[in-house]
Design an enzyme around this catalytic site. Structure first.
Site, mmCIF file in Angstrom:
data_model
loop_
_atom_site.group_PDB
_atom_site.id
_atom_site.type_symbol
_atom_site.label_atom_id
_atom_site.label_comp_id
_atom_site.label_asym_id
_atom_site.label_seq_id
_atom_site.Cartn_x
_atom_site.Cartn_y
_atom_site.Cartn_z
ATOM 1 C CE1 TYR A 161 -8.899 19.466 22.496
ATOM 2 C CE2 TYR A 161 -11.031 18.275 22.760
ATOM 3 C CZ TYR A 161 -10.341 19.037 23.181
ATOM 4 O OH TYR A 161 -10.360 19.987 24.483
ATOM 5 C CD GLU A 189 -3.100 -1.413 2.096
ATOM 6 O OE1 GLU A 189 -4.237 -1.185 1.867
ATOM 7 O OE2 GLU A 189 -2.708 -1.316 3.383
HETATM 8 ZN ZN ZN Z 1 -5.288 -1.282 3.997
#
Ligand code: ZN
Length: 209
Positions: free
Chosen positions: A119, A73
């Site tokens: 936040y 990835e």
């Molecule tokens: Zn992934």
């Protein structure tokens, strides 16, 4: 920070994410920029048990130069470094609640994590939902590049979140904030609740950026 220290910090923060359930099995990958390329967790590695010496290193062109084979990835990571020049680190998780939101069919793809707390506005910002493609498909990177660096975080539909930061800690903290906000949003689903208003969000942005 030296590369040796950065490798140690990747191991420590990855283990911390794993131990707190933000990542299971070999899911998730983390990268950090160094002077001569990118350090990234190896393919099929578990975030809980990284070896600093085996973390993958790729050069600026994406060629594998040392360590184990990089995560499949890596496209997600390189896309952020290419389009957001101040990016120092990228975190991709399959964390439970953010992934649950990525599967919902009725969320706004241009702003899929509602700004319910200050936040998430300060640490994550606006989050885009990107259409589903199979894991490891380079189209993932192309979709992030097409955003032109406009956002700090995306949700990959039916897959999980990707967050970027100026350094490793800020990218990890953003991934945690995104997951915790997703958890709150899932708890609030079906209930009456208020988001921050545009005025409140603008005030935060001018004060904290
Ligand atoms: Zn992934």
């Amino acid at each position: 920070m030296s590369e040796a220290k950065l490798r140690e910090e990747m191991v420590m923060l990855s283990r911390s994410l794993f131990e707190r359930g933000y990542s299971v099995g070999s899911a998730g990958n983390i990268s950090a920029a160094v002077d001569d390329g990118i350090l990234i967790t190896p393919t099929n590695s578990c975030l809980g048990f990284l070896d600093p010496a085996r973390i993958s290193k790729v050069d600026a062109a994406g060629n594998h130069v040392s360590g184990d084979k990089p995560s499949k990835e890596i496209f997600l990571h390189r896309a952020f470094y290419q389009t957001r020049p101040n990016t120092g680190a990228v975190v991709h998780l399959h964390s439970t609640y953010a992934t649950a939101i990525s599967c919902l069919s009725d969320i706004n793809p241009d702003d899929c994590i509602e700004p319910i707390t200050p936040y998430v506005v300060m640490r994550v910002g606006k989050v885009k939902l990107l259409p589903y493609v199979p894991p490891g498909d380079p189209a993932m990177g192309d979709m992030i590049i097409a955003l032109g660096g406009a956002v700090n975080a995306v949700l990959l539909a039916n897959h999980g979140p990707v967050t970027a930061g100026s350094d490793l800690r800020s990218a990890v903290f953003a991934s945690e904030e995104l997951e915790e906000t997703s958890k709150l949003l899932m708890m609030l689903r079906g209930r009456n609740y208020r988001s921050l208003t545009d005025e409140q969000i603008d005030a935060l942005r001018s004060k904290f950026r």
